[in-house]
Design a protein around this motif. Structure first.
Motif, PDB file in Angstrom:
ATOM      1  N   SER A  78      38.638 -20.527  51.744  1.00 36.26           N
ATOM      2  CA  SER A  78      37.799 -21.804  52.825  1.00 36.26           C
ATOM      3  C   SER A  78      37.443 -22.298  51.755  1.00 36.26           C
ATOM      4  O   SER A  78      36.607 -22.245  50.426  1.00 36.26           O
ATOM      5  N   TRP A  79      36.918 -23.887  51.411  1.00 33.31           N
ATOM      6  CA  TRP A  79      36.084 -24.078  51.234  1.00 33.31           C
ATOM      7  C   TRP A  79      34.583 -24.228  50.977  1.00 33.31           C
ATOM      8  O   TRP A  79      34.438 -24.456  50.002  1.00 33.31           O
ATOM      9  N   LYS A  80      33.970 -23.476  51.704  1.00 33.78           N
ATOM     10  CA  LYS A  80      33.258 -22.943  51.309  1.00 33.78           C
ATOM     11  C   LYS A  80      32.693 -21.931  50.949  1.00 33.78           C
ATOM     12  O   LYS A  80      31.653 -21.404  49.578  1.00 33.78           O
ATOM     13  N   LYS A  81      34.103 -21.069  50.830  1.00 36.15           N
ATOM     14  CA  LYS A  81      33.747 -20.223  49.676  1.00 36.15           C
ATOM     15  C   LYS A  81      34.145 -20.299  48.963  1.00 36.15           C
ATOM     16  O   LYS A  81      33.256 -19.912  47.044  1.00 36.15           O
ATOM     17  N   LYS A  82      35.197 -21.764  47.935  1.00 36.89           N
ATOM     18  CA  LYS A  82      34.767 -22.419  47.086  1.00 36.89           C
ATOM     19  C   LYS A  82      33.670 -22.790  46.409  1.00 36.89           C
ATOM     20  O   LYS A  82      33.836 -23.005  44.966  1.00 36.89           O
ATOM     21  N   LEU A  83      32.961 -22.957  47.059  1.00 37.65           N
ATOM     22  CA  LEU A  83      31.241 -23.509  46.172  1.00 37.65           C
ATOM     23  C   LEU A  83      30.378 -22.477  46.358  1.00 37.65           C
ATOM     24  O   LEU A  83      30.104 -22.753  45.908  1.00 37.65           O
ATOM     25  N   LYS A  84      30.833 -21.676  46.835  1.00 40.78           N
ATOM     26  CA  LYS A  84      30.378 -20.248  47.013  1.00 40.78           C
ATOM     27  C   LYS A  84      30.017 -19.801  45.641  1.00 40.78           C
ATOM     28  O   LYS A  84      29.230 -19.602  44.901  1.00 40.78           O
ATOM     29  N   SER A  85      31.941 -19.900  45.009  1.00 39.12           N
ATOM     30  CA  SER A  85      32.199 -19.718  44.164  1.00 39.12           C
ATOM     31  C   SER A  85      31.541 -20.538  42.781  1.00 39.12           C
ATOM     32  O   SER A  85      31.291 -19.980  41.830  1.00 39.12           O
ATOM     33  N   PHE A  86      31.223 -20.911  42.994  1.00 42.72           N
ATOM     34  CA  PHE A  86      30.896 -22.817  42.217  1.00 42.72           C
ATOM     35  C   PHE A  86      29.254 -22.026  41.891  1.00 42.72           C
ATOM     36  O   PHE A  86      29.400 -21.701  40.749  1.00 42.72           O
ATOM     37  N   PHE A  87      28.434 -21.984  43.456  1.00 34.25           N
ATOM     38  CA  PHE A  87      27.819 -21.155  42.668  1.00 34.25           C
ATOM     39  C   PHE A  87      27.219 -20.199  42.127  1.00 34.25           C
ATOM     40  O   PHE A  87      26.273 -19.720  40.698  1.00 34.25           O
ATOM     41  N   ASP A  88      28.455 -19.640  42.041  1.00 37.28           N
ATOM     42  CA  ASP A  88      28.077 -17.634  41.836  1.00 37.28           C
ATOM     43  C   ASP A  88      28.669 -18.165  39.849  1.00 37.28           C
ATOM     44  O   ASP A  88      28.143 -17.276  39.166  1.00 37.28           O
TER      45      ASP A  88
END
Length: 192
Positions: A78-88
């Motif tokens: 999901s887009w949320k998970k992609k963004l969370k991966s960015f933060f990671d």
């Protein structure tokens, strides 16, 4: 030949670590030589000047980071998970002796650099902003994010946020501080 390649990588890896920990002006070739057990002349063989070394480290870092963003984008998340991966990605540097993103650390010393290094920093931040803008735009269209400003403006805000979150976490000495800030930001974007 293989020994030269290992020495080159060791120099670049050590240079990366020192810039992330101390900044551009906080280390010398003597620090690198001592850390990896070589003579300063060996460093000058590969990188005649500190600018040459830092520029090579920055280019490698930028390419690797952008490759990671591309892999995240290609994931079937999901887009949320992609963004969370960015933060990671930014979190990973904090996990390793509370270092900062190389480009975030260098941005603080921007006036110390020649144009070549400034240009590399701009390429890094422009690529990050563009990637985030796409994720936010798609996520907003799909109903995963709910923010009122334009995706580009939100992307710029997010870049500033992640840099500040790293600094605050590093200052506190607690990676949990970063995690709580990211969680709060994700809730704001999702309007939860």
């Amino acid at each position: 030949m293989n020994n030269k390649k290992n020495t080159l990588q060791d120099i670049m890896d050590t240079g990366l670590t020192l810039v992330q920990e101390r900044g551009y002006n906080g280390f010398s070739y003597a620090d690198i030589a001592e850390a990896i057990g070589i003579r300063k002349a060996s460093i000058h063989y590969h990188f005649p000047t500190k600018k040459d070394l830092v520029q090579a480290v920055l280019i490698r870092y930028r390419r690797e980071f952008i490759d990671k963003l591309q892999r995240i984008h290609e994931d079937d998340n999901s887009w949320k998970k992609k963004l969370k991966s960015f933060f990671d990605l930014y979190r990973e540097t904090l996990e390793n002796n509370t270092k900062l993103c190389l480009c975030s650390m260098m941005a603080a010393e921007l006036n110390s650099f020649p144009d070549e290094i400034r240009n590399e920093l701009n390429i890094f931040f422009d690529a990050n902003t563009s990637w985030i803008e796409k994720v936010l735009s798609h996520g907003k269209s799909d109903g995963e994010f709910n923010f009122s400003n334009e995706p580009l403006e939100q992307a710029k805000t997010l870049i500033a946020f992640v840099q500040g979150a790293q600094l605050m976490s590093r200052t506190s000495g607690q990676i949990g501080y970063y995690d709580s800030l990211v969680l709060s930001y994700m809730r704001i974007l999702s309007n939860e």
